[in-house]
Write a protein that holds these residues in place. Structure first.
Motif, PDB file in Angstrom:
ATOM      1  N   SER A 297     -51.088  14.962  11.269  1.00 17.85           N
ATOM      2  CA  SER A 297     -50.604  13.630  11.638  1.00 17.85           C
ATOM      3  C   SER A 297     -49.168  13.670  12.139  1.00 17.85           C
ATOM      4  O   SER A 297     -48.441  14.655  11.947  1.00 17.85           O
ATOM      5  N   THR A 298     -48.738  12.573  12.771  1.00 22.73           N
ATOM      6  CA  THR A 298     -47.343  12.411  13.157  1.00 22.73           C
ATOM      7  C   THR A 298     -46.508  12.059  11.922  1.00 22.73           C
ATOM      8  O   THR A 298     -47.063  11.656  10.884  1.00 22.73           O
ATOM      9  N   PRO A 299     -45.168  12.160  12.014  1.00 19.10           N
ATOM     10  CA  PRO A 299     -44.337  11.745  10.881  1.00 19.10           C
ATOM     11  C   PRO A 299     -44.580  10.294  10.477  1.00 19.10           C
ATOM     12  O   PRO A 299     -44.621   9.975   9.279  1.00 19.10           O
ATOM     13  N   GLU A 300     -44.741   9.431  11.459  1.00 16.38           N
ATOM     14  CA  GLU A 300     -44.958   8.015  11.156  1.00 16.38           C
ATOM     15  C   GLU A 300     -46.311   7.793  10.477  1.00 16.38           C
ATOM     16  O   GLU A 300     -46.423   7.000   9.527  1.00 16.38           O
ATOM     17  N   GLU A 301     -47.334   8.487  10.942  1.00 17.08           N
ATOM     18  CA  GLU A 301     -48.652   8.372  10.319  1.00 17.08           C
ATOM     19  C   GLU A 301     -48.631   8.894   8.894  1.00 17.08           C
ATOM     20  O   GLU A 301     -49.242   8.296   7.986  1.00 17.08           O
ATOM     21  N   PHE A 302     -47.934  10.003   8.678  1.00 19.97           N
ATOM     22  CA  PHE A 302     -47.851  10.566   7.329  1.00 19.97           C
ATOM     23  C   PHE A 302     -47.085   9.621   6.400  1.00 19.97           C
ATOM     24  O   PHE A 302     -47.471   9.422   5.242  1.00 19.97           O
ATOM     25  N   ALA A 303     -46.009   9.025   6.887  1.00 19.49           N
ATOM     26  CA  ALA A 303     -45.252   8.064   6.079  1.00 19.49           C
ATOM     27  C   ALA A 303     -46.131   6.887   5.676  1.00 19.49           C
ATOM     28  O   ALA A 303     -46.060   6.388   4.539  1.00 19.49           O
ATOM     29  N   ALA A 304     -46.996   6.436   6.592  1.00 25.23           N
ATOM     30  CA  ALA A 304     -47.894   5.321   6.283  1.00 25.23           C
ATOM     31  C   ALA A 304     -48.916   5.713   5.213  1.00 25.23           C
ATOM     32  O   ALA A 304     -49.257   4.905   4.333  1.00 25.23           O
ATOM     33  N   VAL A 305     -49.409   6.942   5.258  1.00 27.11           N
ATOM     34  CA  VAL A 305     -50.337   7.433   4.238  1.00 27.11           C
ATOM     35  C   VAL A 305     -49.664   7.427   2.873  1.00 27.11           C
ATOM     36  O   VAL A 305     -50.245   6.990   1.861  1.00 27.11           O
ATOM     37  N   ILE A 306     -48.428   7.914   2.818  1.00 28.41           N
ATOM     38  CA  ILE A 306     -47.707   7.958   1.550  1.00 28.41           C
ATOM     39  C   ILE A 306     -47.509   6.554   0.997  1.00 28.41           C
ATOM     40  O   ILE A 306     -47.689   6.309  -0.207  1.00 28.41           O
ATOM     41  N   THR A 307     -47.145   5.628   1.854  1.00 30.91           N
ATOM     42  CA  THR A 307     -46.964   4.241   1.407  1.00 30.91           C
ATOM     43  C   THR A 307     -48.255   3.700   0.798  1.00 30.91           C
ATOM     44  O   THR A 307     -48.250   3.094  -0.287  1.00 30.91           O
TER      45      THR A 307
END
Length: 325
Positions: A297-307
């Protein structure tokens, strides 16, 4: 276990903040050796995955990529070393769902020591199985629960405080009225060695670790996580089939960087990870044999998963009785 509370904004947002740094020219990156810190002992699922990805990154980036195991402190020692490293693109670290989703709620003081880590890419996910030692009755998870109910002296093994194993089995203990003691280890590989030796009775892990032991008849599969059976264990029921409404389908692993790592480096490393884990030849040689599913995933996609996972984990740790211990 610490009960120190931290501001909710820190718990829910610290590790996800993508610094508003100016994009600097990084056309010459990487110029030096890159290290990826694995905050677990060698031999576990995360270590297996990172070593495979590192091999692909060496070819993708044209530089040496080394894996450094720094276990201890429920993952904090290695992750803090990454968070405080010079943010020049020479240091990254591997994280799992526990590090980023449950530890912030269960051990907020520990999480604060690496909360500044910056998401780079979600590398892969995997299917996983709940397993028991051979000194338990033959059957599935229903058989185990019936046998364990009212029995003392049983233990389950985990990879540490706030781990996915602890969340599942504490939740199960409350649901089914079981008395099974938690034995934390430095990594899930250590827990499985004790399971094979019969010194603990229950654990779970990804198929990369569990399936070889199952096929050699050294441990017994009881259930697979999720709502459906999996091809690798067609005779083993899923938690959903058994009536367990458990909101966690299995493990995932990602890559993070020190928080001030420049945007251009983070973006390029994220793309390199994606190129590696989605490459069909690499997947066939390195991921599929270990039952990993590449994501990239992209950094933004990964951040959304973590959230999303962190919000779900808050309710789970409450149900398991781990908040405020």
């Amino acid at each position: 276990m610490t009960t120190t509370r931290m501001p909710r904004r820190l718990l829910l947002g610290a590790a996800l903040a993508l610094p508003a740094l100016p994009v600097r020219a990084q056309s010459d990156w990487p110029r030096r050796l890159i290290r990826i810190i694995v905050a677990q002992p060698p031999g576990g699922n995360l270590d297996i995955l990172v070593r495979a990805v590192a091999e692909g990154l060496r070819q993708e980036l044209g530089t040496s990529v080394v894996v450094e195991n720094r276990a201890g402190g429920n993952g904090v020692i290695g992750l803090e070393a990454c968070a405080t490293a010079t943010p020049d693109g020479t240091t990254f670290c591997a994280v799992n769902i526990e590090n980023m989703a449950s530890v912030p709620h269960v051990e907020p003081e520990l999480f604060a020591r690496y909360a500044s880590l910056r998401p780079v890419s979600q590398m892969a996910s995997a299917r996983s199985a709940i397993v028991s030692s051979l000194d338990t009755p033959e059957g599935d998870l229903r058989t185990f629960v019936a046998w364990a109910r009212g029995r003392s002296g049983l233990n389950y093994g985990s990879s540490g405080s706030g781990s996915a194993q602890q969340l599942l089995f504490e939740w199960m203990k409350a649901r089914d009225g079981l008395q099974i003691e938690h034995i934390p280890f430095r990594g899930i590989g250590d827990a499985f060695r004790e399971l094979v030796g019969g010194r603990i009775q229950l654990s779970y892990g990804a198929l990369a670790l569990a399936l070889p032991q199952i096929r050699e008849r050294r441990i017994r599969p009881l259930a697979v996580l999720g709502s459906q059976r999996i091809p690798e264990l067609p005779d083993t029921p899923s938690l959903g089939e058994l009536g367990y409404d458990y909101p966690y389908a299995g493990p995932w692993w990602g890559l993070c960087a020190p928080g001030a790592t420049p945007d251009a480096i983070v973006a390029r490393m994220s793309q390199a990870v994606r190129n590696v884990v989605t490459n069909p030849d690499f997947a066939a040689r390195m991921l599929t044999p270990s039952h990993f599913d590449g994501i990239g995933s992209t950094p933004e996609e990964f951040a959304a998963v973590i959230t999303r996972e962190r919000a779900a984990s808050l309710e789970l740790v409450r149900l398991a009785g781990l908040v405020g211990r």
